[in-house]
Design an enzyme around this catalytic site. Structure first.
Site, short mmCIF file in Angstrom:
data_model
loop_
_atom_site.label_atom_id
_atom_site.label_comp_id
_atom_site.label_asym_id
_atom_site.label_seq_id
_atom_site.Cartn_x
_atom_site.Cartn_y
_atom_site.Cartn_z
N SER A 140 0.85 -1.20 0.00
CA SER A 140 0.00 0.00 0.00
C SER A 140 0.88 1.24 0.00
O SER A 140 2.06 1.18 0.38
CB SER A 140 -0.88 0.00 1.25
OG SER A 140 -1.63 1.19 1.33
N TYR A 153 -3.99 -1.06 10.04
CA TYR A 153 -3.75 -1.33 8.62
C TYR A 153 -2.36 -0.83 8.20
O TYR A 153 -1.60 -1.54 7.53
CB TYR A 153 -4.84 -0.65 7.78
CG TYR A 153 -4.71 -0.89 6.30
CD1 TYR A 153 -4.91 -2.16 5.76
CD2 TYR A 153 -4.38 0.15 5.42
CE1 TYR A 153 -4.80 -2.39 4.39
CE2 TYR A 153 -4.27 -0.07 4.06
CZ TYR A 153 -4.48 -1.35 3.55
OH TYR A 153 -4.35 -1.57 2.20
O1 NJP Z 1 -9.97 -5.35 -1.77
P1 NJP Z 1 -11.27 -6.26 -1.97
P2 NJP Z 1 -8.81 -4.93 -2.80
N1 NJP Z 1 -7.83 -15.48 2.68
O2 NJP Z 1 -11.96 -6.21 -0.64
C1 NJP Z 1 -9.70 -11.76 -0.33
C2 NJP Z 1 -4.50 -3.58 -1.12
N2 NJP Z 1 -4.81 -2.15 -1.28
O3 NJP Z 1 -8.91 -5.64 -4.06
O4 NJP Z 1 -12.01 -13.93 0.99
C3 NJP Z 1 -7.95 -15.43 1.34
O5 NJP Z 1 -12.03 -5.84 -3.17
C4 NJP Z 1 -11.15 -11.50 -0.71
O6 NJP Z 1 -11.83 -12.67 -1.11
P3 NJP Z 1 -12.86 -13.49 -0.15
C5 NJP Z 1 -5.21 -4.25 0.03
O7 NJP Z 1 -4.58 -4.00 1.28
C6 NJP Z 1 -6.04 -1.74 -1.65
O8 NJP Z 1 -8.76 -3.46 -2.82
O9 NJP Z 1 -13.31 -14.62 -1.00
N3 NJP Z 1 -8.45 -14.38 0.69
C7 NJP Z 1 -10.99 -10.60 -1.92
O10 NJP Z 1 -10.79 -11.38 -3.09
C8 NJP Z 1 -5.10 -5.71 -0.39
O11 NJP Z 1 -3.87 -6.25 0.04
C9 NJP Z 1 -6.31 -0.37 -1.76
O12 NJP Z 1 -13.93 -12.53 0.24
C10 NJP Z 1 -8.90 -13.35 1.41
C11 NJP Z 1 -9.74 -9.82 -1.64
O13 NJP Z 1 -9.03 -10.52 -0.59
C12 NJP Z 1 -5.13 -5.64 -1.92
O14 NJP Z 1 -4.91 -4.28 -2.27
C13 NJP Z 1 -5.31 0.55 -1.48
C14 NJP Z 1 -8.83 -13.35 2.82
C15 NJP Z 1 -10.02 -8.39 -1.20
O15 NJP Z 1 -10.69 -7.72 -2.22
C16 NJP Z 1 -6.42 -6.11 -2.55
O16 NJP Z 1 -7.53 -5.41 -1.97
C17 NJP Z 1 -4.07 0.09 -1.08
C18 NJP Z 1 -8.26 -14.47 3.45
N4 NJP Z 1 -8.16 -14.56 4.78
C19 NJP Z 1 -3.82 -1.24 -0.99
N5 NJP Z 1 -9.35 -12.18 3.27
C20 NJP Z 1 -7.64 0.16 -2.17
N6 NJP Z 1 -8.58 -0.69 -2.63
O17 NJP Z 1 -7.85 1.40 -2.12
C21 NJP Z 1 -9.73 -11.48 2.18
O18 NJP Z 1 -3.13 1.01 -0.78
N7 NJP Z 1 -9.47 -12.17 1.06
#
Ligand code: NJP
Length: 240
Positions: A140, A153
């Site tokens: 991030s 975070y």
């Molecule tokens: O978030 P979201 P992003 N085991 O909520 C999965 C970083 N980032 O795409 O578990 C396995 O749409 C969840 O799937 P499910 C952020 O920190 C973002 O934005 O099936 N999977 C979903 O596919 C993160 O590292 C922003 O519900 C797990 C996914 O994670 C990355 O980008 C800014 C899980 C989350 O999708 C992707 O986030 C920034 C587990 N225990 C950094 N827990 C931003 N969006 O603004 C969750 O600086 N998932």
């Protein structure tokens, strides 16, 4: 990046990870995709119906060492190898320190930090043996500077920077490249929000991050892209 490479993408149910999976599939890669909910199966079905047959979905928790070891073993058994790991799964919430519970603190560290450690550890023996591989972690912008109301975070993303830098030095002699992508605000479902709403139209899009992953993973073998930092032009942030 050549076709027939094999990638594991965590957090691919939606948001950035789903787009990374799509872009890597378009490059001809075979994929294992991971999510903790049933939605991961839907993502696999969508990819398959778009013509990308070589997709294995895994409904597992990235912080669970045994489950992640099984993902790697099954990927190697089916596709023959692992070339790229994308540690993308992550969660976040934004609260004052005194409003943050120990349970919330532990959960965000489990997914964002332990998940990156466990996933990376699981692929390393195979990558070391074949003396190549790329590990990309979606960190991030707050892995580089701090913000108020986001201590848990922000602390996880600083931890991920430390982990990735240390690992990069540990494995460079094995031909393994470790880097991070540090985005600012991205239009996804992050922090229980909606993707595609008008308020986020000028934010980074998931595809912007996916293209950075493709760039990092397809760099010539002699080159390590340590870090890619990207923000939406409208985001006001400290520039070093
Ligand atoms: O978030 P979201 P992003 N085991 O909520 C999965 C970083 N980032 O795409 O578990 C396995 O749409 C969840 O799937 P499910 C952020 O920190 C973002 O934005 O099936 N999977 C979903 O596919 C993160 O590292 C922003 O519900 C797990 C996914 O994670 C990355 O980008 C800014 C899980 C989350 O999708 C992707 O986030 C920034 C587990 N225990 C950094 N827990 C931003 N969006 O603004 C969750 O600086 N998932």
């Amino acid at each position: 990046m050549t076709t027939n490479q094999v990638a594991i993408v965590t957090g691919a149910s939606r948001g950035i990870g789903k787009e990374i999976a799509l872009q890597l599939a378009k490059k001809g890669m075979k994929l294992s995709i991971i999510g903790s909910s049933e939605d991961i199966t839907k993502t696999a079905e969508e990819l398959k119906s778009s013509g990308f047959e070589d997709v294995l979905p895994f409904q597992v928790d990235v912080a669970n060492e045994q489950q992640m070891n099984e993902v790697v073993a099954k990927t190697i058994a089916v596709f023959g190898t692992v070339d790229i790991l994308v540690n993308n799964a992550g969660i976040g919430f934004f609260k004052l320190v005194e409003e943050t519970t120990v349970e919330e603190w532990r959960k965000v560290f489990d997914v964002n930090v332990q998940g990156v450690f466990v996933g990376s550890k699981a692929v390393l023996p195979h990558m070391k043996e074949k003396r190549s591989g790329t590990i990309v972690t979606i960190s991030s912008d707050v892995g580089r500077y701090t913000i108020a109301n986001g201590s848990a975070y922000t602390a996880t993303k600083y931890a991920v920077q430390g982990f990735s830098g240390s690992l990069a030095q540990e494995v460079r002699d094995f031909g393994i490249r470790v880097g991070t992508i540090n985005p600012g605000m991205v239009d996804t479902y992050f922090n229980n929000s909606e993707q595609g709403v008008p308020e986020k139209q000028d934010w980074l899009q998931a595809n912007d991050i996916a293209e950075a992953v493709v760039y990092m993973a397809s760099a010539p073998k002699h080159m390590l892209v340590d870090q890619i930092v990207l923000h939406p032009l409208i985001q006001n942030y400290p520039i070093a």
